[in-house]
Write a protein that holds these residues in place. Structure first.
Motif, mmCIF file in Angstrom:
data_model
loop_
_atom_site.group_PDB
_atom_site.id
_atom_site.type_symbol
_atom_site.label_atom_id
_atom_site.label_comp_id
_atom_site.label_asym_id
_atom_site.label_seq_id
_atom_site.Cartn_x
_atom_site.Cartn_y
_atom_site.Cartn_z
ATOM 1 N N ILE A 6 0.936 -1.485 -0.181
ATOM 2 C CA ILE A 6 0.176 0.183 0.091
ATOM 3 C C ILE A 6 1.194 1.370 0.056
ATOM 4 N N PRO A 7 1.819 1.448 0.860
ATOM 5 C CA PRO A 7 2.360 2.395 0.721
ATOM 6 C C PRO A 7 3.336 2.808 -0.829
ATOM 7 N N LEU A 8 3.211 2.118 -1.469
ATOM 8 C CA LEU A 8 4.130 2.015 -2.543
ATOM 9 C C LEU A 8 2.849 2.281 -3.842
ATOM 10 N N LEU A 9 1.702 2.622 -3.390
ATOM 11 C CA LEU A 9 0.973 3.125 -4.713
ATOM 12 C C LEU A 9 0.405 4.852 -4.473
ATOM 13 N N ASP A 10 1.479 5.083 -4.042
ATOM 14 C CA ASP A 10 0.411 6.880 -4.056
ATOM 15 C C ASP A 10 0.895 7.615 -5.230
ATOM 16 N N GLY A 11 0.189 8.266 -5.857
ATOM 17 C CA GLY A 11 0.354 8.597 -6.708
ATOM 18 C C GLY A 11 0.335 7.657 -8.516
ATOM 19 N N LYS A 12 1.071 7.616 -8.759
ATOM 20 C CA LYS A 12 1.316 6.235 -9.932
ATOM 21 C C LYS A 12 1.766 5.422 -9.732
ATOM 22 N N GLY A 13 2.115 5.008 -8.456
ATOM 23 C CA GLY A 13 3.192 3.927 -8.129
ATOM 24 C C GLY A 13 3.273 2.726 -8.801
ATOM 25 N N ALA A 14 2.590 2.233 -9.164
ATOM 26 C CA ALA A 14 2.021 0.855 -9.576
ATOM 27 C C ALA A 14 2.996 0.675 -11.078
ATOM 28 N N TRP A 15 3.628 1.828 -11.357
ATOM 29 C CA TRP A 15 4.704 2.605 -12.626
ATOM 30 C C TRP A 15 5.781 2.462 -11.919
ATOM 31 N N THR A 16 5.978 4.117 -11.292
ATOM 32 C CA THR A 16 7.195 4.094 -10.299
ATOM 33 C C THR A 16 8.081 3.402 -10.294
ATOM 34 N N ASN A 17 6.501 1.946 -9.162
ATOM 35 C CA ASN A 17 7.623 1.429 -8.320
ATOM 36 C C ASN A 17 7.628 -0.433 -8.686
ATOM 37 N N ARG A 18 7.391 0.086 -9.712
ATOM 38 C CA ARG A 18 6.765 -1.498 -10.547
ATOM 39 C C ARG A 18 7.892 -2.758 -10.126
ATOM 40 N N ASP A 19 8.856 -2.208 -10.015
ATOM 41 C CA ASP A 19 9.809 -3.320 -9.795
ATOM 42 C C ASP A 19 9.871 -3.188 -8.329
ATOM 43 N N GLN A 20 9.615 -3.034 -7.828
ATOM 44 C CA GLN A 20 9.555 -3.326 -6.059
ATOM 45 C C GLN A 20 8.648 -3.993 -5.679
ATOM 46 N N ILE A 21 6.813 -3.565 -6.520
ATOM 47 C CA ILE A 21 5.589 -4.077 -5.765
ATOM 48 C C ILE A 21 6.209 -5.857 -6.711
ATOM 49 N N ALA A 22 6.722 -5.701 -7.412
ATOM 50 C CA ALA A 22 6.797 -7.183 -7.896
ATOM 51 C C ALA A 22 7.199 -8.099 -7.241
ATOM 52 N N GLY A 23 8.688 -7.123 -6.809
ATOM 53 C CA GLY A 23 9.797 -7.946 -5.479
ATOM 54 C C GLY A 23 9.282 -9.022 -5.001
ATOM 55 N N VAL A 24 8.281 -8.047 -4.484
ATOM 56 C CA VAL A 24 7.703 -8.002 -2.482
ATOM 57 C C VAL A 24 6.267 -9.382 -3.292
ATOM 58 N N LEU A 25 6.336 -8.941 -4.259
ATOM 59 C CA LEU A 25 4.793 -10.082 -4.166
ATOM 60 C C LEU A 25 5.444 -11.668 -5.092
ATOM 61 N N ALA A 26 6.640 -11.061 -5.882
ATOM 62 C CA ALA A 26 7.456 -12.571 -5.854
ATOM 63 C C ALA A 26 7.870 -12.854 -4.592
ATOM 64 N N ASP A 27 8.513 -12.528 -3.881
ATOM 65 C CA ASP A 27 9.153 -13.752 -2.779
ATOM 66 C C ASP A 27 7.687 -14.059 -1.520
ATOM 67 N N ARG A 28 7.135 -13.053 -1.443
ATOM 68 C CA ARG A 28 5.438 -14.055 -0.914
ATOM 69 C C ARG A 28 4.752 -15.128 -2.166
ATOM 70 N N LEU A 29 4.968 -15.175 -3.110
ATOM 71 C CA LEU A 29 4.539 -16.183 -3.644
ATOM 72 C C LEU A 29 5.599 -17.627 -4.107
ATOM 73 N N HIS A 30 7.111 -17.207 -3.866
ATOM 74 C CA HIS A 30 7.823 -18.284 -3.939
ATOM 75 C C HIS A 30 7.873 -18.925 -2.701
ATOM 76 N N GLN A 31 6.660 -18.463 -1.731
ATOM 77 C CA GLN A 31 6.697 -19.729 -0.743
ATOM 78 C C GLN A 31 5.494 -19.911 -0.685
ATOM 79 N N LEU A 32 4.594 -20.226 -1.422
ATOM 80 C CA LEU A 32 3.194 -21.033 -1.792
ATOM 81 C C LEU A 32 3.534 -21.604 -3.328
#
Length: 441
Positions: A289-315
Motif C-alpha cells: 500500500i505505501p508504494l501505491l501513491d500517485g502512479k506507484g504501480a508504474w514508478t515502483n513496479r519493480d519493487q512491488i513485483a519483488g514483494v509479490l515474488a517473494d511471497r508467491l515463491h513461498q506458496l
C-alpha cells in the motif's frame, strides 16, 4: 498405409470435396519452416500442393529430433509442417529436370518459394521470367528480408530476426540478458502472412485475370508482430525498459507478469486498482500500500513485483491461485506444452492422430482456422521423399517412358521400395480423408 484416425465429419462427401482453394495447384519450393508451414496451410484449405525437394530431401526430414532416434527416423518437425502435400523429388541442377519443371509450372496457379534468394534463378526459374511467361501465375517469395530490397542476400533465421527486430530485447529481466521467445514465432507468423497474401492475389486474379508477385519477409513480419510496441516507440517521449522482477511486458505496470511458486509459476494480469485487494489476499498490505501513491504501480513496479515474488515463491501454485481468485483478477498456472496439449478442450479440436508408412503412428497440431461450411482438409500426412514423383509427372502429361528415363538418370527420385504402380494405389487410398477428433489413448 494411411489412416487419419477419428470419426468422420458430419458434412456430406460432396460438401467435403469443395474447399476454399479446391482446384488450385501449388508448387512449393520450400524447406525449413516458414515455407512448409505456408504450403501446408494452403493444402489444408483444399489446394493441391506439391512439395519440390532435391534428391537429398528437405533438411528438416532429419533435422530436430530426439537424440535417441535412429538415423533414418523422420523428424517430428517435418511431420508437423508438411501435411497435405505430395513430394516430388527432382534434381533441378539437371537440364532435363528443369525442362520438366517448366512444364509443371505452366499448369500451376501458385508458386511458393522460400529457397535462398537467387537459388531458383540459377536453375533457370527466375520469378520475373516466370511471371512474364505465365500471366495468371501467383508467385510468393518468402525470405528473411524483402526479396526486392537491398538486403535480399543477407542470411536470416528466426532467432537472428528476433534479435535484429527488437523482439528479443523485450523479454527477460532488466538486469539479465534479453530472452527470445521459446518458439519460432517469426517463422509461423511469416507463413500466415504468406497465406493471406496468396489468397488475396488469387482473389485479385479472379477480378483482373492477372497473377502477381507476392513478397513476404521475416523482418517486416517481425516488426508487424510489434505493432503495439513499435507505435509506442515511435510516439512516446521516454523509452520503456524491461522490469527486473517478473513484469511481463515493458509497457505494463505491476502486477502484470509471471511469478514463481514453490512448485511452478503463475501468470497474473490486473489493473493497478486491484493491487490493494491483491496485497490483502497475500497478507502484504503493509508492504505494498505505501508504494501505491500517485502512479506507484508504474514508478515502483519493480519493487512491488519483488514483494509479490517473494511471497508467491513461498506458496504452491494451487494455494496462490486460491488466495488470489476472490480478487477477480486474471490468473493462470504456467503450463508446459505437454500439459497444454493434454487439455481435452485443446486436443479435441487441435490435435489429430495419423498412421502412415512414413513416420508410423504420430500426432500433429493442425491449423486453428475453423470454417462452418468447408472444414479444413487433412488428406495427407507428411510425404515420404519422392513418394509422389511419378504420380505428379503422370498427371502433368509426362509419358511413362520419359518418367523411367528421368528416374534412371537421377533427375527425379522415387520413394524407396515403392513402385510407380503403388504410387497410384496410394493416391486412391488417400482420397476422402478429412479431419477427425483424436481417439482417447
Amino acid at each position: 498405409m494411411l489412416n487419419i484416425l477419428g470419426p468422420p465429419t458430419t458434412h456430406s462427401q460432396e460438401d467435403n470435396d469443395v474447399h476454399p482453394l479446391s482446384g488450385i495447384r501449388v508448387l512449393a519450393f520450400t524447406h525449413y519452416a516458414a515455407g512448409p508451414i505456408a504450403a501446408q496451410y494452403l493444402g489444408s484449405l483444399g489446394a493441391d500442393v506439391v512439395k519440390i525437394e532435391p534428391p537429398t530431401g528437405d533438411y528438416q526430414r532429419s533435422g530436430i529430433k530426439e537424440p535417441t532416434a535412429s538415423a533414418d527416423a523422420p523428424s517430428p518437425y517435418f511431420l508437423g509442417m508438411n501435411r497435405n502435400q505430395r513430394s516430388l523429388s527432382i534434381d533441378l541442377k539437371k537440364q532435363e529436370a528443369q525442362a520438366v519443371m517448366r512444364h509443371l509450372i505452366s499448369q500451376a496457379d501458385v508458386i511458393v518459394d522460400n529457397f535462398r534468394p537467387g537459388a531458383l534463378e540459377r536453375m533457370g526459374l527466375h520469378s520475373g521470367r516466370l511471371l512474364a511467361e505465365h500471366s495468371r501465375l501467383v508467385y510468393c517469395s518468402i525470405a528473411a528480408y524483402d526479396p526486392a530490397g537491398s538486403g535480399r542476400d543477407r542470411p536470416g533465421q528466426d532467432l537472428i530476426i528476433q534479435a535484429l527486430s527488437g523482439i528479443a530485447s523485450l523479454g527477460g529481466a532488466a538486469d539479465g540478458p534479453p530472452t527470445p521467445a521459446g518458439a519460432y514465432i517469426v517463422d509461423t507468423y511469416t507463413a500466415s502472412q504468406a497465406v493471406i497474401g496468396i489468397q488475396a492475389a488469387l482473389r485479385q486474379r479472379e477480378l483482373t485475370g492477372r497473377g502477381q508477385w507476392v513478397r513476404v519477409d521475416m523482418m517486416s513480419c517481425a516488426l508487424h508482430l510489434l505493432t503495439s510496441e513499435s507505435s509506442y516507440a515511435l510516439n512516446a517521449r521516454e523509452r520503456s525498459c524491461r522490469g527486473r522482477n517478473g513484469i511481463g511486458h515493458s509497457h505494463q505496470p505491476a502486477p502484470y507478469g509471471i511469478y514463481s511458486t514453490l512448485d511452478g509459476a503463475i501468470a497474473m494480469v490486473a489493473h493497478p486498482a486491484s493491487l490493494p485487494d491483491i496485497a490483502a489476499a497475500l497478507g502484504l498490505s503493509d508492504r505494498i500500500i505505501p508504494l501505491l501513491d500517485g502512479k506507484g504501480a508504474w514508478t515502483n513496479r519493480d519493487q512491488i513485483a519483488g514483494v509479490l515474488a517473494d511471497r508467491l515463491h513461498q506458496l504452491t501454485s494451487d494455494d496462490a491461485l486460491a488466495r488470489l481468485a476472490p480478487t477477480g483478477i486474471l490468473l493462470a498456472p504456467v503450463r508446459s506444452i505437454y500439459q497444454a496439449l493434454a487439455d481435452p478442450d485443446v486436443a479435441g479440436e487441435l490435435v489429430r492422430e495419423v498412421e502412415h508408412r512414413y513416420g508410423g503412428r504420430y500426432r500433429v497440431a493442425v491449423e486453428p482456422l475453423k470454417l462452418s461450411d468447408s472444414p479444413l482438409v487433412f488428406d495427407r500426412p507428411a510425404p515420404d521423399l519422392g513418394e509422389h514423383s511419378a504420380e505428379v509427372l503422370r498427371e502433368a502429361g509426362v509419358d511413362q517412358g520419359r518418367i523411367n528415363a528421368l528416374i534412371a538418370s537421377g533427375a527425379i527420385r522415387v520413394a524407396t521400395n515403392r513402385s510407380i504402380e503403388n504410387s497410384d494405389a496410394n493416391r486412391d487410398a488417400t482420397s476422402g480423408y478429412r479431419t477427425g477428433t483424436v481417439p482417447e489413448r
